[in-house]
Design a protein around this motif. Structure first.
Motif, short mmCIF file in Angstrom:
data_model
loop_
_atom_site.label_atom_id
_atom_site.label_comp_id
_atom_site.label_asym_id
_atom_site.label_seq_id
_atom_site.Cartn_x
_atom_site.Cartn_y
_atom_site.Cartn_z
N PHE A 227 0.82 -1.21 0.01
CA PHE A 227 0.16 -0.10 0.06
C PHE A 227 0.94 1.45 -0.06
O PHE A 227 2.13 1.26 0.56
CB PHE A 227 -0.92 -0.04 1.18
CG PHE A 227 -2.10 -0.86 1.10
CD1 PHE A 227 -2.26 -1.83 0.14
CD2 PHE A 227 -2.98 -0.94 2.12
CE1 PHE A 227 -3.31 -2.69 0.16
CE2 PHE A 227 -4.01 -1.60 2.17
CZ PHE A 227 -4.22 -2.54 1.10
N PRO A 228 0.59 2.07 -0.49
CA PRO A 228 1.07 3.53 -0.52
C PRO A 228 1.17 4.06 1.12
O PRO A 228 0.35 3.57 1.83
CB PRO A 228 0.17 4.62 -1.17
CG PRO A 228 -0.63 3.80 -2.23
CD PRO A 228 -0.65 2.37 -1.22
N ARG A 229 2.22 4.80 1.41
CA ARG A 229 2.55 5.05 2.99
C ARG A 229 1.11 5.67 3.46
O ARG A 229 0.68 6.58 2.97
CB ARG A 229 3.60 5.86 3.09
CG ARG A 229 4.16 6.10 4.21
CD ARG A 229 5.29 7.08 4.29
NE ARG A 229 5.25 8.41 3.73
CZ ARG A 229 5.55 9.47 4.28
NH1 ARG A 229 6.09 9.50 5.42
NH2 ARG A 229 5.43 10.76 3.68
N GLY A 230 0.82 5.24 4.49
CA GLY A 230 -0.45 5.83 5.27
C GLY A 230 -1.72 5.37 5.08
O GLY A 230 -2.80 5.61 5.79
N LEU A 231 -1.74 4.59 3.93
CA LEU A 231 -3.11 4.10 3.45
C LEU A 231 -3.65 2.88 4.31
O LEU A 231 -2.88 1.97 4.48
CB LEU A 231 -3.43 3.76 2.03
CG LEU A 231 -4.50 2.98 1.49
CD1 LEU A 231 -5.71 4.08 1.45
CD2 LEU A 231 -4.24 2.57 0.15
N TYR A 232 -4.60 2.88 4.90
CA TYR A 232 -5.57 1.94 5.53
C TYR A 232 -6.82 1.77 5.14
O TYR A 232 -7.32 2.47 4.55
CB TYR A 232 -5.58 2.14 7.11
CG TYR A 232 -4.57 2.15 8.08
CD1 TYR A 232 -4.18 0.80 8.66
CD2 TYR A 232 -3.50 3.11 7.96
CE1 TYR A 232 -2.99 0.71 9.54
CE2 TYR A 232 -2.33 2.71 8.63
CZ TYR A 232 -2.31 1.59 9.61
OH TYR A 232 -0.89 1.54 10.19
N SER A 233 -7.06 0.30 5.05
CA SER A 233 -8.53 -0.01 4.37
C SER A 233 -9.01 -1.23 5.27
O SER A 233 -8.54 -1.94 6.07
CB SER A 233 -7.92 -0.50 3.08
OG SER A 233 -9.30 -0.94 2.16
N ALA A 234 -10.38 -1.50 4.80
CA ALA A 234 -10.95 -2.60 5.32
C ALA A 234 -10.35 -4.23 4.93
O ALA A 234 -9.38 -4.12 3.95
CB ALA A 234 -12.42 -2.43 4.84
N LEU A 235 -10.44 -5.08 5.55
CA LEU A 235 -9.86 -6.39 5.35
C LEU A 235 -10.57 -7.05 4.21
O LEU A 235 -11.63 -6.83 3.93
CB LEU A 235 -10.09 -7.30 6.51
CG LEU A 235 -9.39 -6.74 7.98
CD1 LEU A 235 -9.37 -7.67 8.93
CD2 LEU A 235 -7.86 -6.14 7.82
N SER A 327 5.17 14.24 7.22
CA SER A 327 5.09 13.01 8.07
C SER A 327 3.97 12.20 7.95
O SER A 327 2.82 12.49 7.43
CB SER A 327 4.91 13.84 9.49
OG SER A 327 3.51 14.47 9.64
N PRO A 328 4.20 10.89 8.34
CA PRO A 328 3.12 9.91 8.18
C PRO A 328 1.71 10.28 8.82
O PRO A 328 1.63 10.67 9.74
CB PRO A 328 3.63 8.60 9.05
CG PRO A 328 5.10 8.77 8.95
CD PRO A 328 5.23 10.29 9.15
N THR A 329 0.60 10.24 7.72
CA THR A 329 -0.56 10.33 8.10
C THR A 329 -1.57 9.40 7.64
O THR A 329 -1.41 8.87 6.53
CB THR A 329 -1.04 11.79 7.64
OG1 THR A 329 -0.48 12.97 7.92
CG2 THR A 329 -2.47 12.11 8.00
N VAL A 330 -2.67 8.86 8.43
CA VAL A 330 -3.67 7.89 8.02
C VAL A 330 -4.44 8.53 6.75
O VAL A 330 -5.08 9.57 7.27
CB VAL A 330 -4.32 7.44 9.11
CG1 VAL A 330 -5.60 6.55 8.66
CG2 VAL A 330 -3.32 6.72 10.30
N TRP A 331 -4.62 7.80 5.77
CA TRP A 331 -5.56 8.27 4.82
C TRP A 331 -6.36 7.04 4.34
O TRP A 331 -5.70 5.87 4.62
CB TRP A 331 -5.01 8.93 3.70
CG TRP A 331 -4.00 8.49 3.00
CD1 TRP A 331 -2.77 8.27 3.45
CD2 TRP A 331 -3.96 7.87 1.54
NE1 TRP A 331 -1.97 7.73 2.33
CE2 TRP A 331 -2.80 7.40 1.30
CE3 TRP A 331 -4.99 7.68 0.55
CZ2 TRP A 331 -2.19 6.74 0.38
CZ3 TRP A 331 -4.67 7.15 -0.56
CH2 TRP A 331 -3.33 6.71 -0.87
N LEU A 332 -7.38 7.04 3.71
CA LEU A 332 -8.41 6.01 3.34
C LEU A 332 -8.48 6.06 1.86
O LEU A 332 -8.46 6.96 1.20
CB LEU A 332 -9.73 6.25 4.10
CG LEU A 332 -9.54 6.56 5.73
CD1 LEU A 332 -11.05 6.99 6.31
CD2 LEU A 332 -9.28 5.16 6.34
N PRO A 333 -9.23 4.71 1.47
CA PRO A 333 -9.37 4.66 -0.07
C PRO A 333 -10.33 5.70 -0.37
O PRO A 333 -11.06 6.26 0.51
CB PRO A 333 -10.13 3.10 -0.04
CG PRO A 333 -9.77 2.73 1.28
CD PRO A 333 -9.48 3.64 2.45
#
Length: 365
Positions: A227-235, A327-333
């Motif tokens: 994943f691109p840095r910081g990207l979080y998604s559903a399983l 700086s690392p930041t969480v972002w979404l799909p």
């Protein structure tokens, strides 16, 4: 406007189909460990060979299962041990090397690995007599088998058929080689890996289950190393051959984060062009707050963690991936992804619950 109207039309149907949710009852508290055990057998040939020698093997003859009478009008698949199959093969003129062709199906509640083997080269009458059973066409067998046994036999047949018709690489024409479990075939010339899956010709779509897990107050998101840095998604994960959507969902959550799902609610579906055109089946699922400690399999995920409503709201405000010097930041799909829709549905539900509680408090005052 059209999408909004369609959602309004489908909502009653969705409510009807899933009003009672999908409530899962476990007969064994070791569900997570069993799922991870099966995954280990798929990835470790030596472990799979060992499991084969202590597991149960179900025989087929040209994809027709071997059944045994269990009472008036009822049958069961014949579960044989490694040594029993070896003896049967030898008495029927085989040297026993055919056992290496056994394919992993799953794992029983008693933690016995389950395999299937097609003995189509041998005399079916001799084998049936030796095993005190009969080879029964699967369509007929579905009327004779107990409820839990029919899916097992159906999955076994599907896996055997897949291997029979996928022996050659579609790109090079070379013979492919399977791993011990039969969970994949590899072309040594092109390094292409093929997995058992449902195909839709001419343009096939692989069914994938994607799930947003919640413990009531938080939702669970994960990320892969790709994943691109910081990207979080559903399983998410591909459905295995012979699995239902619910079974695939429970297995993926157990394998990836070590949690056991309680309830499932269907949300929506979406075609997704990656990695090679997928049919995404999106769901919400819940786990008990008392059993929400994560045990992440880092071969599957780089990271997974719980997010509060406030953290999700903040992440939704990040409009694009950050540059390398940030700086690392969480972002979404992105908004057009079904994972984004799941996250928005969860966030909106959390806000509605909060508004309801505030209204109830105001009325009490």
């Amino acid at each position: 406007m059209i999408q909004s109207s369609m959602s309004a039309l489908l909502r009653p149907l969705r409510t009807l189909l899933f009003a009672e949710h999908y409530s899962l009852t476990r007969f064994c508290s070791s569900f997570v460990s069993r799922m991870r055990y099966i995954n280990k057998l798929k990835e470790n040939d030596a472990a799979c060979v060992s499991a084969l020698q202590t597991g149960h093997i179900f025989l087929f003859h040209h994809l027709i299962p071997l059944l045994q009478s269990s009472g008036p009008g009822t049958f069961r698949p014949v579960a044989l041990s490694y040594s029993e199959v070896q003896s049967v093969l030898q008495r029927c003129g085989s040297d026993g090397s055919l056992l290496k062709e056994s394919i992993l199906i799953g794992c029983s509640e008693q933690n016995h690995a389950q395999f299937c083997l097609d003995v189509g080269e041998l005399d079916p009458a001799a084998i049936a007599k030796d095993c005190k059973g009969a080879f029964v066409d699967l369509r007929k067998a579905f009327f004779l088998l107990e409820g839990a046994e029919a899916p097992l036999v159906a999955k076994a047949q599907a896996l055997l058929r897949w291997h029979q018709i996928n022996r050659f690489c579609g790109a090079t024409g070379q013979l492919t080689q399977r791993n011990q479990a039969g969970s994949q075939r590899v072309c040594s010339s092109s390094s292409t890996v093929y997995y058992p899956k449902v195909l839709k010709k001419p343009n096939w779509m692989s069914p994938v289950v994607i799930v947003l897990v919640s413990d009531g107050k938080r939702c669970l998101l994960g990320r892969q190393s790709s994943f691109p840095r910081g990207l979080y998604s559903a399983l998410a994960g591909f459905c295995d051959m012979g699995e239902t959507m619910e079974e695939a969902l429970c297995r993926e959550v157990a394998e990836e984060v070590g949690l056991e799902v309680q309830n499932i609610i269907y949300s929506s579906s979406q075609h997704w062009p990656f990695p090679h055109s997928s049919f995404m089946l999106a769901c919400h699922a819940t786990v008990s707050p008392a059993h929400s400690k994560l045990n992440v399999d880092h071969q599957e995920l780089e990271d997974a963690r719980w997010f509060t409503e406030e953290e999700i709201t903040c992440a939704l405000q990040v409009k694009a991936p950050l540059q390398k010097d940030h700086s690392p930041t969480v972002w979404l799909p992105p908004k057009h992804a079904v994972a984004h829709r799941l996250i928005m549905e969860w966030r909106d539900q959390q806000q509605r619950s909060k508004d309801t509680r505030m209204s109830e408090c105001a009325e009490e005052q």
